[in-house]
Design a protein around this motif. Structure first.
Motif, mmCIF file in Angstrom:
data_model
loop_
_atom_site.group_PDB
_atom_site.id
_atom_site.type_symbol
_atom_site.label_atom_id
_atom_site.label_comp_id
_atom_site.label_asym_id
_atom_site.label_seq_id
_atom_site.Cartn_x
_atom_site.Cartn_y
_atom_site.Cartn_z
ATOM 1 N N GLU A 7 57.989 55.304 -16.243
ATOM 2 C CA GLU A 7 56.905 55.041 -17.184
ATOM 3 C C GLU A 7 55.728 55.971 -16.926
ATOM 4 O O GLU A 7 55.079 56.443 -17.873
ATOM 5 C CB GLU A 7 56.471 53.574 -17.060
ATOM 6 C CG GLU A 7 57.512 52.585 -17.597
ATOM 7 C CD GLU A 7 57.057 51.147 -17.439
ATOM 8 O OE1 GLU A 7 56.029 50.920 -16.750
ATOM 9 O OE2 GLU A 7 57.727 50.253 -17.991
ATOM 10 N N THR A 8 55.470 56.262 -15.646
ATOM 11 C CA THR A 8 54.386 57.190 -15.308
ATOM 12 C C THR A 8 54.685 58.583 -15.849
ATOM 13 O O THR A 8 53.810 59.261 -16.396
ATOM 14 C CB THR A 8 54.186 57.260 -13.781
ATOM 15 O OG1 THR A 8 53.877 55.950 -13.301
ATOM 16 C CG2 THR A 8 53.063 58.221 -13.426
ATOM 17 N N ASP A 11 54.114 58.654 -19.488
ATOM 18 C CA ASP A 11 52.677 58.702 -19.772
ATOM 19 C C ASP A 11 52.151 60.128 -19.670
ATOM 20 O O ASP A 11 51.348 60.573 -20.504
ATOM 21 C CB ASP A 11 51.916 57.797 -18.794
ATOM 22 C CG ASP A 11 52.157 56.307 -19.068
ATOM 23 O OD1 ASP A 11 52.581 55.999 -20.198
ATOM 24 O OD2 ASP A 11 51.931 55.491 -18.160
ATOM 25 N N GLU A 15 50.639 62.289 -22.746
ATOM 26 C CA GLU A 15 49.306 62.878 -22.669
ATOM 27 C C GLU A 15 49.367 64.380 -22.963
ATOM 28 O O GLU A 15 48.493 64.927 -23.642
ATOM 29 C CB GLU A 15 48.708 62.651 -21.270
ATOM 30 C CG GLU A 15 48.147 61.265 -21.068
ATOM 31 C CD GLU A 15 47.373 61.167 -19.766
ATOM 32 O OE1 GLU A 15 46.978 62.223 -19.212
ATOM 33 O OE2 GLU A 15 47.163 60.042 -19.286
#
Length: 298
Positions: A7-8, A11, A15
């Motif tokens: 999930e990181t 992200d 971004e």
């Protein structure tokens, strides 16, 4: 743990995608000065900028899916043809694939500068993660361009080879209703197919009743070459033309006999002139020798 890391990573790539979309205009303006775009889109700078925007959009789409290292990511599909044109233009200018790849890699620096400006602290972990993701993404773009360059080069080589085969197997109109194919060099499967297609087209176009295959320039005849010749003869007959094979030299005749190849159903003549004389005689045309100089005609 692994789910959290995944999930990181998503992200970070999202971004990066947002950043590319937000800075699309600035990136395109900077890229438009690069030789990779400037030498292809020469009509106007605006054209180069629009091309750059299309590539930025592709990168943003790939980043949004998180498939940074996937050459088959759908985001690259809309710009593959454009990337191929760019690479082909640079190749024509004398650049090697590695040099072209270097130019693609050089697109990263202007984007990195804009990305760093997004953060107050360059040491911010998010800034560093974004920069790493951008490096991976541009690296994948580099591989896509190299792949496209290789594919385009292979297609060009294939077209040139086809053209050479066609040039190397001309069909000549010797007389009304008589065509000939003078074969020179090795007769492989690919060339045999070209010979057959060219001959059949000439038979239709010229309404030929006789087709001569002259193999004087063929160095060797093996069972495969003989098979190709027999298929060509059979195809010509189906088109309503009689095929004559000429130019069988003594060494080739011995080889054919030793291999046990039966050419009994094929009309053969020693040379091209003999084959032409036969074709003319079958049409009731008699070719008389020219009188000797000083002689009188009766």
């Amino acid at each position: 743990m692994q789910v959290a890391e995944h999930e990181t990573a998503l992200d970070v790539t999202r971004e990066l995608s947002d950043f590319l979309e937000h800075r699309r205009e600035q990136i395109a303006q900077r890229w438009a000065e690069a030789a990779l775009f400037r030498t292809v889109f020469t009509v106007s700078r605006d054209e180069a900028v629009e091309a750059c925007k299309a590539v930025v959009d592709a990168l943003a789409e790939v980043a949004r899916t998180g498939r940074l290292e996937d050459l088959r990511a759908p985001g690259f599909d809309p710009v593959r043809e454009q990337l191929g044109r760019m690479a082909a233009s640079r190749a024509k200018a004398g650049y090697t694939p590695s040099q072209i790849a270097g130019e693609v890699a050089g697109l990263r620096e202007p984007v990195t500068a804009l990305l760093r400006a997004e953060y107050d602290d360059p040491a911010d972990p998010r800034a560093q993660a974004g920069e790493i993701a951008l490096t991976i993404l541009v690296g994948t773009l580099r591989l896509v361009v190299m792949e496209t360059t290789v594919d385009a080069g292979e297609e060009l080589i294939a077209r040139q080879r086809q053209q050479l085969l066609e040039v190397a197997t001309p069909v000549i109109r010797l007389w009304d209703g008589v065509v000939a194919v003078p074969l020179i060099g090795t007769l492989d499967s690919a060339r045999s197919q070209i010979v057959m297609e060219s001959l059949l087209e000439a038979i239709v176009d010229q309404r030929a009743r006789y087709a001569i295959l002259d193999i004087t320039g063929v160095p060797t005849v093996d069972s495969l070459v003989a098979q190709h010749l027999m298929k060509t003869v059979a195809a010509a007959r189906l088109m309503g033309a009689e095929c004559i094979v000429s130019g069988i030299r003594p060494a080739i005749a011995q080889t054919i006999v030793q291999l046990g190849i039966d050419l009994g159903t094929i009309i053969t003549r020693a040379g091209l002139s003999d084959a032409l004389a036969y074709a003319l005689s079958q049409q009731g045309i008699v070719v008389s020798p020219r009188p000797a100089a000083g002689g009188s005609a009766r």
